[in-house]
Design a protein around this motif. Structure first.
Motif, PDB file in Angstrom:
ATOM      1  N   HIS A 178      10.981   2.029  -7.399  1.00  9.56           N
ATOM      2  CA  HIS A 178      10.031   0.957  -7.106  1.00  9.56           C
ATOM      3  C   HIS A 178       8.642   1.562  -7.043  1.00  9.56           C
ATOM      4  O   HIS A 178       8.398   2.491  -6.272  1.00  9.56           O
ATOM      5  N   LYS A 179       7.739   1.058  -7.887  1.00  9.49           N
ATOM      6  CA  LYS A 179       6.386   1.608  -7.969  1.00  9.49           C
ATOM      7  C   LYS A 179       6.424   3.113  -8.219  1.00  9.49           C
ATOM      8  O   LYS A 179       5.730   3.894  -7.568  1.00  9.49           O
ATOM      9  N   ASP A 236      13.996   7.640   1.538  1.00 10.73           N
ATOM     10  CA  ASP A 236      15.386   8.120   1.604  1.00 10.73           C
ATOM     11  C   ASP A 236      16.140   7.576   2.811  1.00 10.73           C
ATOM     12  O   ASP A 236      17.158   8.129   3.217  1.00 10.73           O
ATOM     13  N   GLN A 237      15.662   6.487   3.381  1.00  9.34           N
ATOM     14  CA  GLN A 237      16.243   5.955   4.618  1.00  9.34           C
ATOM     15  C   GLN A 237      17.119   4.736   4.358  1.00  9.34           C
ATOM     16  O   GLN A 237      16.714   3.796   3.669  1.00  9.34           O
ATOM     17  N   SER A 286       0.812  -1.222   0.000  1.00  8.17           N
ATOM     18  CA  SER A 286       0.000   0.000   0.000  1.00  8.17           C
ATOM     19  C   SER A 286       0.842   1.267   0.000  1.00  8.17           C
ATOM     20  O   SER A 286       0.601   2.192   0.774  1.00  8.17           O
ATOM     21  N   GLY A 287       1.848   1.275  -0.857  1.00 10.87           N
ATOM     22  CA  GLY A 287       2.658   2.474  -1.017  1.00 10.87           C
ATOM     23  C   GLY A 287       3.829   2.576  -0.061  1.00 10.87           C
ATOM     24  O   GLY A 287       4.660   3.477  -0.192  1.00 10.87           O
ATOM     25  N   LYS A 288       3.940   1.692   0.922  1.00 12.80           N
ATOM     26  CA  LYS A 288       5.048   1.733   1.867  1.00 12.80           C
ATOM     27  C   LYS A 288       6.143   0.779   1.417  1.00 12.80           C
ATOM     28  O   LYS A 288       5.902  -0.162   0.674  1.00 12.80           O
ATOM     29  N   ARG A 289       7.372   1.026   1.891  1.00 12.59           N
ATOM     30  CA  ARG A 289       8.462   0.114   1.575  1.00 12.59           C
ATOM     31  C   ARG A 289       8.277  -1.213   2.307  1.00 12.59           C
ATOM     32  O   ARG A 289       7.606  -1.285   3.348  1.00 12.59           O
ATOM     33  N   ILE A 290       8.888  -2.229   1.786  1.00 13.35           N
ATOM     34  CA  ILE A 290       8.713  -3.585   2.295  1.00 13.35           C
ATOM     35  C   ILE A 290       9.009  -3.692   3.786  1.00 13.35           C
ATOM     36  O   ILE A 290       8.293  -4.350   4.537  1.00 13.35           O
ATOM     37  N   ASP A 291      10.077  -3.003   4.235  1.00 12.60           N
ATOM     38  CA  ASP A 291      10.470  -3.092   5.643  1.00 12.60           C
ATOM     39  C   ASP A 291      10.053  -1.861   6.449  1.00 12.60           C
ATOM     40  O   ASP A 291      10.509  -1.652   7.565  1.00 12.60           O
TER      41      ASP A 291
END
Length: 260
Positions: free
Chosen positions: A190-191, A30-31, A20-25
């Motif tokens: 990504h996306k 930019d982190q 849902s738009g968030k990174r996998i972890d």
């Protein structure tokens, strides 16, 4: 909170990347992943460090030989030399990686990566100040979760600096031959979102994958970028460059801390 993913569990990639738009972890675009340096990890080497970037772990060692390669002697090239070797342990990945020694030859990917590590380190070393000696940087991946080549370069720099410090303490070098700091980081899209420091699952699903090797002053040593599908634009390249500058700056600060 960052989400840890066990790569050995047989993951459905499509299910994992649908966040849902968030990174996998759970990281921001930019982190960096969590970064940790453990210096003097191998006590028999002149310089060594274990670098951990998320679940990627690489042992980097620096060994010193008081001679130079035969081609340098034959061609009467002054100064010393810095070179690198790279390998991935069989258990570093979910499926066992066969040792290249059993194959009887070094694979193309391994050769490409170790050449990248070597020329990256040579770019920040005054080889004439190094004297007539050779420093080997050995990078052994003990666990791979994306970004092994960039972690190897970042860790190899720390191992190199530790070896140089040792040579100076022993009176074998009068002046530090290392010109400036160096680190490397991966970026991608990504996306349709530029992201920093890709883990394996992000790398597998990314539309664009790139690696940046940069100096402390922001100069570029090497950029490797690949579109996995549609070509990417100059604007997207510059967005990844901006992320890389931020990531390299943070890595250099951590390197300085461990070398202090």
């Amino acid at each position: 909170m960052k989400k840890e993913i066990n790569l050995s569990g047989g993951i459905d990639l499509d299910a994992v990347v649908e966040t849902s738009g968030k990174r996998i972890d759970g990281r921001e675009p930019d982190q960096l992943r969590s970064v940790r340096f453990t210096k003097n990890f191998i006590t028999s080497a002149k310089g060594s460090v274990l670098i951990e970037m998320g679940n990627t772990r690489v042992i980097c060692t620096a060994s010193v030989e008081e001679n130079v390669p035969g081609w340098m002697r034959f061609q009467k090239v002054p100064g010393g030399w810095v070179t690198a070797e790279y390998s991935m342990l069989p258990g570093a990945t979910q499926d066992r990686t066969q040792r290249e020694a059993t194959k009887g030859k070094i694979g193309g990917r391994t050769m490409e990566i170790q050449r990248l590590i070597g020329r990256s380190l040579r770019a920040v070393v005054d080889l004439k100040k190094l004297g007539r000696r050779q420093i080997y940087l050995d990078c052994d991946v003990i666990q791979a979760d994306g970004g092994t080549r960039t972690a190897s370069i970042t860790g190899a720099y720390v191992a190199l600096k530790l070896a140089v410090q040792r040579l100076m303490q022993d009176g074998l070098l009068k002046e530090d031959p290392v010109i400036e700091g160096l680190a490397a980081i991966s970026c991608g899209i990504h996306k349709e979102t530029p992201i920093l420091d890709l883990c394996y699952l992000e790398d597998s699903a990314a539309e664009v994958d790139a690696n940046f090797v940069m100096t402390e002053s922001g100069k570029i040593i090497e950029v490797q970028g690949t579109a996995e599908g549609a070509p990417f634009s100059k604007d997207e390249l510059m967005q990844m460059m901006t992320l890389a500058e931020k990531g390299v700056g943070e890595l250099v600060a951590l390197q300085k801390e461990v070398l202090r």
